[in-house]
Design a protein around this motif. Structure first.
Motif, PDB file in Angstrom:
ATOM      1  N   ARG A 191     -10.477  -7.657   2.244  1.00  0.00           N
ATOM      2  CA  ARG A 191     -11.406  -6.618   2.685  1.00  0.00           C
ATOM      3  C   ARG A 191     -12.008  -5.942   1.446  1.00  0.00           C
ATOM      4  NH1 ARG A 191     -10.860  -5.093   8.052  1.00  0.00           N
ATOM      5  NH2 ARG A 191     -11.766  -3.062   7.538  1.00  0.00           N
ATOM      6  N   PRO A 192     -12.854  -6.666   0.721  1.00  0.00           N
ATOM      7  CA  PRO A 192     -13.391  -6.135  -0.543  1.00  0.00           C
ATOM      8  C   PRO A 192     -14.306  -4.934  -0.365  1.00  0.00           C
ATOM      9  CG  PRO A 192     -14.483  -8.186   0.058  1.00  0.00           C
ATOM     10  CD  PRO A 192     -13.342  -8.037   1.001  1.00  0.00           C
ATOM     11  N   GLY A 193     -14.806  -4.708   0.836  1.00  0.00           N
ATOM     12  CA  GLY A 193     -15.728  -3.597   1.060  1.00  0.00           C
ATOM     13  C   GLY A 193     -15.051  -2.271   1.325  1.00  0.00           C
ATOM     14  N   ASP A 194     -13.734  -2.242   1.506  1.00  0.00           N
ATOM     15  CA  ASP A 194     -13.029  -0.999   1.809  1.00  0.00           C
ATOM     16  C   ASP A 194     -13.021  -0.066   0.599  1.00  0.00           C
ATOM     17  OD1 ASP A 194     -12.559  -1.930   4.309  1.00  0.00           O
ATOM     18  OD2 ASP A 194     -10.422  -2.306   4.043  1.00  0.00           O
ATOM     19  N   SER A 195     -12.932   1.227   0.899  1.00  0.00           N
ATOM     20  CA  SER A 195     -12.926   2.245  -0.144  1.00  0.00           C
ATOM     21  C   SER A 195     -11.762   2.037  -1.121  1.00  0.00           C
ATOM     22  CB  SER A 195     -12.814   3.641   0.493  1.00  0.00           C
ATOM     23  OG  SER A 195     -12.498   4.616  -0.469  1.00  0.00           O
ATOM     24  N   THR A 196     -12.062   2.111  -2.413  1.00  0.00           N
ATOM     25  CA  THR A 196     -11.031   1.961  -3.432  1.00  0.00           C
ATOM     26  C   THR A 196      -9.980   3.061  -3.317  1.00  0.00           C
ATOM     27  OG1 THR A 196     -12.611   0.943  -4.953  1.00  0.00           O
ATOM     28  CG2 THR A 196     -10.595   1.835  -5.918  1.00  0.00           C
ATOM     29  N   VAL A 197     -10.446   4.283  -2.997  1.00  0.00           N
ATOM     30  CA  VAL A 197      -9.520   5.403  -2.844  1.00  0.00           C
ATOM     31  C   VAL A 197      -8.564   5.160  -1.688  1.00  0.00           C
ATOM     32  CG1 VAL A 197      -9.316   7.863  -2.319  1.00  0.00           C
ATOM     33  CG2 VAL A 197     -11.091   7.067  -3.879  1.00  0.00           C
ATOM     34  N   LEU A 198      -9.099   4.691  -0.555  1.00  0.00           N
ATOM     35  CA  LEU A 198      -8.268   4.415   0.618  1.00  0.00           C
ATOM     36  C   LEU A 198      -7.237   3.340   0.305  1.00  0.00           C
ATOM     37  CD1 LEU A 198      -7.578   4.585   3.640  1.00  0.00           C
ATOM     38  CD2 LEU A 198      -9.389   2.898   4.060  1.00  0.00           C
ATOM     39  N   VAL A 199      -7.673   2.284  -0.350  1.00  0.00           N
ATOM     40  CA  VAL A 199      -6.756   1.189  -0.688  1.00  0.00           C
ATOM     41  C   VAL A 199      -5.651   1.675  -1.614  1.00  0.00           C
ATOM     42  CG1 VAL A 199      -6.558  -1.052  -1.822  1.00  0.00           C
ATOM     43  CG2 VAL A 199      -8.547  -0.576  -0.378  1.00  0.00           C
ATOM     44  N   SER A 200      -6.026   2.420  -2.645  1.00  0.00           N
ATOM     45  CA  SER A 200      -5.047   2.893  -3.622  1.00  0.00           C
ATOM     46  C   SER A 200      -4.054   3.868  -3.007  1.00  0.00           C
ATOM     47  CB  SER A 200      -5.756   3.552  -4.807  1.00  0.00           C
ATOM     48  OG  SER A 200      -6.559   2.618  -5.480  1.00  0.00           O
ATOM     49  N   LEU A 201      -4.567   4.786  -2.154  1.00  0.00           N
ATOM     50  CA  LEU A 201      -3.683   5.755  -1.511  1.00  0.00           C
ATOM     51  C   LEU A 201      -2.680   5.064  -0.596  1.00  0.00           C
ATOM     52  CD1 LEU A 201      -6.125   8.669  -0.614  1.00  0.00           C
ATOM     53  CD2 LEU A 201      -4.401   8.637  -2.401  1.00  0.00           C
ATOM     54  N   THR A 202      -3.169   4.118   0.211  1.00  0.00           N
ATOM     55  CA  THR A 202      -2.296   3.430   1.159  1.00  0.00           C
ATOM     56  C   THR A 202      -1.257   2.576   0.438  1.00  0.00           C
ATOM     57  OG1 THR A 202      -4.115   3.338   2.761  1.00  0.00           O
ATOM     58  CG2 THR A 202      -2.233   1.882   3.139  1.00  0.00           C
ATOM     59  N   CYS A 203      -1.717   1.782  -0.499  1.00  0.00           N
ATOM     60  CA  CYS A 203      -0.790   0.906  -1.227  1.00  0.00           C
ATOM     61  C   CYS A 203       0.178   1.716  -2.087  1.00  0.00           C
ATOM     62  CB  CYS A 203      -1.575  -0.074  -2.098  1.00  0.00           C
ATOM     63  SG  CYS A 203      -2.603  -1.232  -1.161  1.00  0.00           S
ATOM     64  N   GLY A 204      -0.316   2.805  -2.665  1.00  0.00           N
ATOM     65  CA  GLY A 204       0.554   3.659  -3.454  1.00  0.00           C
ATOM     66  C   GLY A 204       1.633   4.307  -2.614  1.00  0.00           C
ATOM     67  N   SER A 205       1.272   4.747  -1.400  1.00  0.00           N
ATOM     68  CA  SER A 205       2.247   5.363  -0.510  1.00  0.00           C
ATOM     69  C   SER A 205       3.305   4.360  -0.078  1.00  0.00           C
ATOM     70  CB  SER A 205       1.542   5.943   0.724  1.00  0.00           C
ATOM     71  OG  SER A 205       0.629   6.954   0.352  1.00  0.00           O
ATOM     72  N   LEU A 206       2.880   3.149   0.274  1.00  0.00           N
ATOM     73  CA  LEU A 206       3.827   2.108   0.686  1.00  0.00           C
ATOM     74  C   LEU A 206       4.741   1.706  -0.473  1.00  0.00           C
ATOM     75  CD1 LEU A 206       1.513  -0.146   2.891  1.00  0.00           C
ATOM     76  CD2 LEU A 206       3.326   1.391   3.670  1.00  0.00           C
ATOM     77  N   SER A 207       4.183   1.650  -1.676  1.00  0.00           N
ATOM     78  CA  SER A 207       5.014   1.310  -2.832  1.00  0.00           C
ATOM     79  C   SER A 207       6.026   2.417  -3.100  1.00  0.00           C
ATOM     80  CB  SER A 207       4.147   1.078  -4.072  1.00  0.00           C
ATOM     81  OG  SER A 207       3.607   2.292  -4.556  1.00  0.00           O
ATOM     82  N   GLY A 208       5.625   3.666  -2.835  1.00  0.00           N
ATOM     83  CA  GLY A 208       6.541   4.786  -3.004  1.00  0.00           C
ATOM     84  C   GLY A 208       7.697   4.729  -2.021  1.00  0.00           C
ATOM     85  N   ILE A 209       7.400   4.373  -0.787  1.00  0.00           N
ATOM     86  CA  ILE A 209       8.451   4.251   0.224  1.00  0.00           C
ATOM     87  C   ILE A 209       9.428   3.140  -0.150  1.00  0.00           C
ATOM     88  CG2 ILE A 209       8.902   3.597   2.623  1.00  0.00           C
ATOM     89  CD1 ILE A 209       6.279   5.019   3.358  1.00  0.00           C
TER      90      ILE A 209
END
Length: 345
Positions: free
Chosen positions: A243-261
């Protein structure tokens, strides 16, 4: 500690560059080209501005999530000086209500001043050390940064981030210990502030008393960064390719949160042992764990079971998601603001 390590590598340290430099297919190359301008801007704001942005972002994130951080600590130290069988089955809401009723609403931020005092130098040392370790590692034959050598690039970021986290944790550890002791105080106030706590601990427990639990901390920093970095980069790469068109901020926040968990789940027992070791001898109380790091693990599992190693994991989960989000958003906003100021001057 988990959040600090993750932000130090993924956000502050430039983990995006490790990902961008490694892809060879069309979708990834397109994403890499889109990211070149923001990364160029990042390098233009200068070291001091980057340190300032990272420090402020970390301090704001810690302040916003301080109530959950204190709840985590209070749950973590349950059973340390009490019989586990007689411990009440308190929920997060019950413990929060107790704090408000007995200590007042401001007690949620008990120890937050020392948290901020710890966060600013920690972020600065982490950022500074990361960049220098990265330069040193790239001087090793075979680890030079090349677009076709994805493995070497990730290895450099991974090792540099781990060494930076260990360096920052070692340098600022006394403040981390003081923060834990201030936050763990409930009705009886033994330490009246940062300076009083440092003086009292040094006087009663010696200078080495300021480094109780450092072993567990350093053992936790490496795995925490390894897990969070790997999960973040894997999820982020998969998402952007599909999904290359998705917001970079959204991707980073989501992946960062999952990595934190994921990181918190894997390294939480080490964090719990670290907190308990930090509280050894606090306020003149007798020592509970006298057999070292691994002996402490055995003592907890024997007296409290395996579940005892995960006391406070729920408020830790609740803290990770907003903590990463706030830190990431603040850091990126300040970088853009400082870049604009630099361009105008």
């Amino acid at each position: 500690m988990q959040t600090e390590a993750r932000v130090g590598v993924v956000v502050e340290g430039g983990g995006q560059r490790a990902l961008n430099s490694g892809h060879v297919d069309g979708g990834a190359r397109k994403f890499s080209q889109q990211q070149q301008q923001p990364l160029h801007q990042q390098s233009q704001i200068g070291t001091v501005s980057q340190l300032l942005a990272g420090g402020v972002a970390g301090a704001l994130s810690k302040t916003c999530t301080a109530p959950l951080a204190r709840l985590t600590i209070l749950f973590q130290v349950q059973g340390m000086h009490s019989d586990v069988v007689t411990l009440p089955k308190a929920s997060i809401w019950q413990e929060a209500s107790r704090i408000v009723g007995e200590e007042g609403f401001r007690a949620f931020w008990k120890g937050n001043l020392v948290t901020i005092a710890h966060r600013l130098p920690y972020s600065s040392v982490n950022f500074y050390a990361y960049e220098h370790y990265k330069k040193l590692l790239k001087m090793i034959p075979g680890l030079e940064s090349r677009r076709e050598n994805m493995g070497a690039d990730i290895c450099v970021h991974f090792v540099a981030g781990g060494l930076a986290g260990i360096t920052a944790a070692s340098v600022t550890y006394p403040l981390d210990l003081v923060r834990t002791r201030l936050a763990a105080q409930t009705n009886v106030i033994y330490y009246r502030g940062i300076w009083h706590a440092l003086q009292t601990i040094s006087k009663e427990e010696g200078i080495l008393g300021l480094y109780k639990g450092l072993g567990a901390t350093l053992l936790g920093v490496g795995p925490s960064i390894a897990i969070s970095f790997s999960v973040y980069e894997t999820l982020r790469s998969f998402w952007k390719l599909h999904r290359p068109g998705d917001s970079t901020v959204l991707v980073s926040l989501t992946c960062g949160s999952l990595s934190g968990i994921a990181s918190s789940t894997a390294t939480f027992p080490l964090d719990l042992v670290r907190r308990r070791k930090q509280l050894e001898g606090a306020g003149g109380r007798p020592h509970v764990y006298t057999t070292g790091l691994f002996g402490t693990f055995r003592h907890i599992t024997r007296t409290e079971g395996l579940r005892g190693l995960y006391r406070g994991i729920l408020p830790e989960y609740y803290k990770v998601v907003p903590g990463v989000g706030i830190c990431f958003m603040t850091y990126e906003t300040l970088k853009k603001l400082l870049a604009d100021i630099t361009d105008r001057s």
